[in-house]
Design a protein around this motif. Structure first.
Motif, PDB file in Angstrom:
ATOM      1  N   MET A  97       0.771  -1.306  -0.100  1.00  0.00           N
ATOM      2  CA  MET A  97       0.007   0.062  -0.006  1.00  0.00           C
ATOM      3  C   MET A  97       0.996   1.324   0.123  1.00  0.00           C
ATOM      4  SD  MET A  97      -2.986  -1.200   2.639  1.00  0.00           S
ATOM      5  CE  MET A  97      -1.988  -1.380   3.954  1.00  0.00           C
ATOM      6  N   THR A  98       0.462   2.217  -0.880  1.00  0.00           N
ATOM      7  CA  THR A  98       1.372   3.542  -0.890  1.00  0.00           C
ATOM      8  C   THR A  98       0.491   4.527  -0.626  1.00  0.00           C
ATOM      9  OG1 THR A  98       0.624   3.959  -3.330  1.00  0.00           O
ATOM     10  CG2 THR A  98       2.636   2.599  -2.954  1.00  0.00           C
ATOM     11  N   ALA A  99       1.342   5.515   0.007  1.00  0.00           N
ATOM     12  CA  ALA A  99       0.800   6.792   0.466  1.00  0.00           C
ATOM     13  C   ALA A  99       0.117   7.445  -0.391  1.00  0.00           C
ATOM     14  CB  ALA A  99       1.698   7.510   1.467  1.00  0.00           C
ATOM     15  N   SER A 100      -1.105   8.307  -0.344  1.00  0.00           N
ATOM     16  CA  SER A 100      -1.829   9.049  -1.335  1.00  0.00           C
ATOM     17  C   SER A 100      -1.124  10.304  -1.081  1.00  0.00           C
ATOM     18  CB  SER A 100      -3.029   9.059  -1.005  1.00  0.00           C
ATOM     19  OG  SER A 100      -3.288   9.587   0.311  1.00  0.00           O
ATOM     20  N   PRO A 101      -0.929  11.228  -2.225  1.00  0.00           N
ATOM     21  CA  PRO A 101      -0.625  12.475  -2.093  1.00  0.00           C
ATOM     22  C   PRO A 101      -1.785  13.610  -1.275  1.00  0.00           C
ATOM     23  CG  PRO A 101      -1.402  12.108  -4.333  1.00  0.00           C
ATOM     24  CD  PRO A 101      -1.278  10.867  -3.619  1.00  0.00           C
ATOM     25  N   ALA A 102      -0.836  14.231  -0.505  1.00  0.00           N
ATOM     26  CA  ALA A 102      -1.808  15.097   0.411  1.00  0.00           C
ATOM     27  C   ALA A 102      -2.583  16.440  -0.464  1.00  0.00           C
ATOM     28  CB  ALA A 102      -1.056  15.797   1.845  1.00  0.00           C
ATOM     29  N   ILE A 136      -5.248   3.215   7.370  1.00  0.00           N
ATOM     30  CA  ILE A 136      -6.337   2.977   7.368  1.00  0.00           C
ATOM     31  C   ILE A 136      -6.483   1.249   6.759  1.00  0.00           C
ATOM     32  CG2 ILE A 136      -9.125   3.207   6.980  1.00  0.00           C
ATOM     33  CD1 ILE A 136      -8.147   6.197   6.515  1.00  0.00           C
ATOM     34  N   PRO A 137      -6.601   0.449   7.661  1.00  0.00           N
ATOM     35  CA  PRO A 137      -6.583  -0.853   7.549  1.00  0.00           C
ATOM     36  C   PRO A 137      -7.219  -1.250   6.154  1.00  0.00           C
ATOM     37  CG  PRO A 137      -6.695  -0.886   9.850  1.00  0.00           C
ATOM     38  CD  PRO A 137      -7.195   0.410   9.101  1.00  0.00           C
ATOM     39  N   VAL A 185      -2.593   3.546   3.231  1.00  0.00           N
ATOM     40  CA  VAL A 185      -2.031   4.677   3.734  1.00  0.00           C
ATOM     41  C   VAL A 185      -2.450   5.816   3.230  1.00  0.00           C
ATOM     42  CG1 VAL A 185       0.291   5.655   4.489  1.00  0.00           C
ATOM     43  CG2 VAL A 185       0.019   3.182   4.326  1.00  0.00           C
ATOM     44  N   ARG A 186      -2.839   6.779   4.045  1.00  0.00           N
ATOM     45  CA  ARG A 186      -3.250   8.155   3.677  1.00  0.00           C
ATOM     46  C   ARG A 186      -2.208   9.543   4.192  1.00  0.00           C
ATOM     47  NH1 ARG A 186      -8.656   8.406   1.711  1.00  0.00           N
ATOM     48  NH2 ARG A 186      -8.945   6.236   1.029  1.00  0.00           N
ATOM     49  N   GLY A 187      -2.056  10.258   3.137  1.00  0.00           N
ATOM     50  CA  GLY A 187      -1.008  11.316   3.595  1.00  0.00           C
ATOM     51  C   GLY A 187       0.310  10.909   3.039  1.00  0.00           C
ATOM     52  N   GLY A 188       1.339  11.481   3.854  1.00  0.00           N
ATOM     53  CA  GLY A 188       2.577  11.093   3.346  1.00  0.00           C
ATOM     54  C   GLY A 188       3.288  11.985   2.346  1.00  0.00           C
ATOM     55  N   GLY A 189       2.747  12.918   1.891  1.00  0.00           N
ATOM     56  CA  GLY A 189       3.281  14.031   1.305  1.00  0.00           C
ATOM     57  C   GLY A 189       3.935  15.017   1.913  1.00  0.00           C
TER      58      GLY A 189
END
Length: 320
Positions: free
Chosen positions: A1-6, A176-177, A181-185
């Motif tokens: 799972m990769t982080a989504s851009p904020a 969020i299982p 993954v959310r955020g990370g930007g």
């Protein structure tokens, strides 16, 4: 799972110097000393959370509000309290809506296939059923803009929540299982405040730039009153500040903060007071002091003596 851009929306560039930060804050009626302005400047430039400790009413929360206005960002406020949990701070699922969706599927689908049931399971754990709370909104962004996240009075929260916040601040993501993954930007602007009713763990402080927000000196407090209560006359402003500064040297249970100074000055203005006297001080001490023992101690001769000394000092020349 990769982080989504904020967010994909460019931010308003931060001030390019400490002097510019002081000017920016002053333009929005926040009179900061150079040490605080330096800490704000570095937090903006380095993308680090700003951790502010100090007594209640000294202007910690106001920093986040002013930064939101000056940087043209939404303010996302998380008010901490005992028992604060993940559902209130980060996210939760809209269980009522999920149940309605399941009941509708049961009522209209008849004998659903395994594929239909799997699709329903995916659908009810989608963004449409996700209730976003301040931390998730902060790392994802709001309408394409990273907000100013205010985590207010962290010392009121329990230590387990402090540990969870530490994880969020490490990379500004939330897992969020069901979704990933959310955020990370790029990180949001983060301001954390504490009234120091308990110690905050060193691990969290190490991720932040720390500043103790102290009571202002007389000169800066007069400047604050001129900016935030411009209708108060110069003589009353000088008397109010000198009286409050004297109270802060007394042995009181709760010393008055800048917020109480402003409240008192505005209250005196509403009473058409232009010159302090013992009677009006006795009548309005409840605006300035918040504990009955402190009020009883100051009311009467004690307040009159302080006022007499204040007027004597002011008559001798400019207040120090």
């Amino acid at each position: 799972m990769t982080a989504s851009p904020a967010t994909s929306v460019p931010d308003t560039p931060p001030p390019d110097s400490v002097d510019a930060v002081q000017a920016m804050l002053s333009a929005h009626d926040y009179i900061a000393d150079r040490a605080l302005a330096t800490c704000v400047f570095l937090a903006l430039r380095l993308g680090r959370p700003l951790f502010l400790e100090g007594e209640a009413g000294v202007g910690k929360t106001e920093i986040a509000k002013v930064l939101a206005r000056t940087l043209d960002r939404p303010l996302e406020r998380l008010q901490c309290y005992e028992g604060l949990d993940l559902a209130s701070a980060a996210y939760e699922w809209n269980y009522a809506r999920q149940m309605i969706e399941i009941r509708l599927a049961e009522a209209t689908g008849g004998t659903a296939s395994a594929a239909d049931r799997a699709r329903l399971g995916r659908d009810i754990f989608s963004d449409a059923f996700l209730v976003r709370r301040p931390l998730l909104r902060a790392v994802e962004g709001i309408d394409g803009t990273l907000p100013v996240l205010l985590v207010d009075e962290l010392d009121r929260a329990d230590e387990p929540f402090e540990a969870f916040l530490l994880e969020v601040l490490s990379d500004f993501t939330l897992t969020i299982p069901e979704l990933g993954v959310r955020g990370g930007g790029r990180p949001p602007v983060v301001v954390i405040t504490s009234n120091r009713t308990r110690e905050i763990h060193d691990a969290l402080k190490r991720r932040c730039l720390y500043h103790w927000v102290d009571y202002p000196d007389a000169e800066r407090e007069r400047a604050i009153l001129r900016a935030r209560a411009p209708g108060v006359g110069d003589r009353l402003t000088a008397q109010v500040v000198a009286f409050v500064q004297s109270l802060r040297a007394a042995d009181l249970f709760k010393l008055p903060g800048v917020a109480e100074t402003l409240d008192w000055a505005n209250a005196l203005m509403q009473l058409d007071v232009v010159d302090l006297d013992p009677a009006v001080i006795d009548d309005t001490l409840g605006v300035l002091l918040k504990y009955q023992d402190d009020i009883l101690r100051m009311r009467g001769s004690e307040a009159a003596q302080i006022l007499a000394q204040v007027k004597t000092d002011l008559a001798r020349g400019p207040a120090s």
